[in-house]
Design a protein around this motif. Structure first.
Motif, PDB file in Angstrom:
ATOM      1  N   ASP A  92      -4.696   6.428  -7.811  1.00 35.13           N
ATOM      2  CA  ASP A  92      -4.219   7.748  -7.388  1.00 35.13           C
ATOM      3  C   ASP A  92      -5.349   8.638  -6.867  1.00 35.13           C
ATOM      4  N   ARG A  93      -6.586   8.338  -7.197  1.00 31.47           N
ATOM      5  CA  ARG A  93      -7.731   9.136  -6.717  1.00 31.47           C
ATOM      6  C   ARG A  93      -8.266   8.640  -5.387  1.00 31.47           C
ATOM      7  N   VAL A  94      -7.894   7.428  -4.982  1.00 31.84           N
ATOM      8  CA  VAL A  94      -8.467   6.827  -3.780  1.00 31.84           C
ATOM      9  C   VAL A  94      -7.790   7.387  -2.535  1.00 31.84           C
ATOM     10  N   GLY A  95      -8.610   7.912  -1.620  1.00 31.04           N
ATOM     11  CA  GLY A  95      -8.090   8.488  -0.390  1.00 31.04           C
ATOM     12  C   GLY A  95      -8.090   7.525   0.772  1.00 31.04           C
ATOM     13  N   CYS A  96      -8.898   6.462   0.672  1.00 31.44           N
ATOM     14  CA  CYS A  96      -9.002   5.488   1.756  1.00 31.44           C
ATOM     15  C   CYS A  96      -9.603   4.204   1.211  1.00 31.44           C
ATOM     16  N   LEU A  97      -9.147   3.088   1.732  1.00 32.57           N
ATOM     17  CA  LEU A  97      -9.717   1.781   1.405  1.00 32.57           C
ATOM     18  C   LEU A  97     -10.399   1.209   2.628  1.00 32.57           C
ATOM     19  N   VAL A  98     -11.575   0.662   2.422  1.00 37.27           N
ATOM     20  CA  VAL A  98     -12.234  -0.152   3.441  1.00 37.27           C
ATOM     21  C   VAL A  98     -12.208  -1.552   2.847  1.00 37.27           C
ATOM     22  N   VAL A  99     -11.433  -2.432   3.456  1.00 39.72           N
ATOM     23  CA  VAL A  99     -11.146  -3.717   2.816  1.00 39.72           C
ATOM     24  C   VAL A  99     -11.350  -4.882   3.777  1.00 39.72           C
ATOM     25  N   ASP A 100     -11.957  -5.931   3.241  1.00 42.71           N
ATOM     26  CA  ASP A 100     -12.175  -7.157   4.000  1.00 42.71           C
ATOM     27  C   ASP A 100     -10.827  -7.824   4.273  1.00 42.71           C
ATOM     28  N   VAL A 101     -10.674  -8.353   5.459  1.00 40.18           N
ATOM     29  CA  VAL A 101      -9.440  -9.047   5.826  1.00 40.18           C
ATOM     30  C   VAL A 101      -9.304 -10.333   5.036  1.00 40.18           C
ATOM     31  N   ALA A 102     -10.357 -11.152   5.017  1.00 38.77           N
ATOM     32  CA  ALA A 102     -10.295 -12.488   4.421  1.00 38.77           C
ATOM     33  C   ALA A 102     -11.158 -12.544   3.173  1.00 38.77           C
ATOM     34  N   MET A 103     -10.485 -12.613   2.011  1.00 43.65           N
ATOM     35  CA  MET A 103     -11.177 -12.740   0.731  1.00 43.65           C
ATOM     36  C   MET A 103     -10.470 -13.803  -0.086  1.00 43.65           C
ATOM     37  N   PRO A 104     -11.186 -14.432  -1.009  1.00 45.23           N
ATOM     38  CA  PRO A 104     -10.495 -15.340  -1.934  1.00 45.23           C
ATOM     39  C   PRO A 104      -9.467 -14.551  -2.745  1.00 45.23           C
ATOM     40  N   GLY A 105      -8.404 -15.184  -3.130  1.00 46.50           N
ATOM     41  CA  GLY A 105      -7.364 -14.480  -3.884  1.00 46.50           C
ATOM     42  C   GLY A 105      -6.529 -13.635  -2.951  1.00 46.50           C
ATOM     43  N   ILE A 106      -6.355 -12.375  -3.291  1.00 50.72           N
ATOM     44  CA  ILE A 106      -5.543 -11.460  -2.481  1.00 50.72           C
ATOM     45  C   ILE A 106      -6.365 -10.995  -1.284  1.00 50.72           C
ATOM     46  N   SER A 107      -5.851 -11.218  -0.086  1.00 47.50           N
ATOM     47  CA  SER A 107      -6.531 -10.787   1.139  1.00 47.50           C
ATOM     48  C   SER A 107      -6.289  -9.295   1.370  1.00 47.50           C
ATOM     49  N   GLY A 108      -6.996  -8.737   2.335  1.00 48.81           N
ATOM     50  CA  GLY A 108      -6.797  -7.334   2.684  1.00 48.81           C
ATOM     51  C   GLY A 108      -5.361  -7.018   3.078  1.00 48.81           C
ATOM     52  N   PRO A 109      -4.770  -7.786   4.016  1.00 50.65           N
ATOM     53  CA  PRO A 109      -3.374  -7.521   4.374  1.00 50.65           C
ATOM     54  C   PRO A 109      -2.407  -7.712   3.204  1.00 50.65           C
ATOM     55  N   GLU A 110      -2.689  -8.673   2.330  1.00 52.52           N
ATOM     56  CA  GLU A 110      -1.835  -8.853   1.150  1.00 52.52           C
ATOM     57  C   GLU A 110      -1.943  -7.657   0.213  1.00 52.52           C
ATOM     58  N   LEU A 111      -3.152  -7.105   0.075  1.00 49.11           N
ATOM     59  CA  LEU A 111      -3.330  -5.909  -0.749  1.00 49.11           C
ATOM     60  C   LEU A 111      -2.518  -4.752  -0.186  1.00 49.11           C
ATOM     61  N   GLN A 112      -2.497  -4.617   1.131  1.00 41.71           N
ATOM     62  CA  GLN A 112      -1.690  -3.571   1.755  1.00 41.71           C
ATOM     63  C   GLN A 112      -0.228  -3.734   1.361  1.00 41.71           C
ATOM     64  N   GLY A 113       0.264  -4.964   1.342  1.00 41.89           N
ATOM     65  CA  GLY A 113       1.647  -5.220   0.927  1.00 41.89           C
ATOM     66  C   GLY A 113       1.891  -4.871  -0.529  1.00 41.89           C
ATOM     67  N   VAL A 114       0.947  -5.215  -1.399  1.00 40.69           N
ATOM     68  CA  VAL A 114       1.070  -4.890  -2.822  1.00 40.69           C
ATOM     69  C   VAL A 114       1.164  -3.379  -3.001  1.00 40.69           C
ATOM     70  N   LEU A 115       0.290  -2.644  -2.342  1.00 44.60           N
ATOM     71  CA  LEU A 115       0.303  -1.177  -2.468  1.00 44.60           C
ATOM     72  C   LEU A 115       1.590  -0.584  -1.912  1.00 44.60           C
ATOM     73  N   ALA A 116       2.105  -1.149  -0.832  1.00 43.20           N
ATOM     74  CA  ALA A 116       3.366  -0.661  -0.262  1.00 43.20           C
ATOM     75  C   ALA A 116       4.512  -0.898  -1.243  1.00 43.20           C
ATOM     76  N   ARG A 117       4.560  -2.070  -1.861  1.00 42.53           N
ATOM     77  CA  ARG A 117       5.621  -2.364  -2.833  1.00 42.53           C
ATOM     78  C   ARG A 117       5.526  -1.446  -4.051  1.00 42.53           C
ATOM     79  N   ARG A 118       4.321  -1.054  -4.407  1.00 40.84           N
ATOM     80  CA  ARG A 118       4.116  -0.130  -5.533  1.00 40.84           C
ATOM     81  C   ARG A 118       4.318   1.326  -5.123  1.00 40.84           C
ATOM     82  N   GLU A 119       4.622   1.533  -3.871  1.00 41.14           N
ATOM     83  CA  GLU A 119       4.782   2.878  -3.312  1.00 41.14           C
ATOM     84  C   GLU A 119       3.521   3.710  -3.514  1.00 41.14           C
TER      85      GLU A 119
END
Length: 87
Positions: free
Chosen positions: A48-75
């Protein structure tokens, strides 16, 4: 004084990026925290304190685009800036 929503989270599996990019952002006046993975961010960050993410596209585990989806599902819509060292 910076608004608490000015916190930038850098998420990258590359240690050199996690060290250098936060330094650059701090020089520009931002509060910064860094994480080695999306999983670490989700487990430890005060999202809730984070105003912006700078995130790598390709990472082991959850990728950057996948993280975007997780955050969207969590509203938890947080602006993302995607970076990559892959061409």
């Amino acid at each position: 004084m910076l608004d608490e929503r000015m916190l930038v989270a850098v998420i990258d599996d590359d240690e050199s990026v996690r060290e250098s990019l936060p330094d650059l952002l701090r020089e520009a006046g931002y509060a910064v925290t860094a994480f080695p993975s999306a999983e670490a961010f989700l487990a430890d960050a005060d999202v809730d304190r984070v105003g912006c993410l700078v995130v790598d596209v390709a990472m082991p585990g959850i990728s950057g685009p996948e993280l975007q989806g997780v955050l969207a599902r969590r509203e938890q819509p947080i602006p993302l800036i995607f970076i990559t060292g892959h061409v």
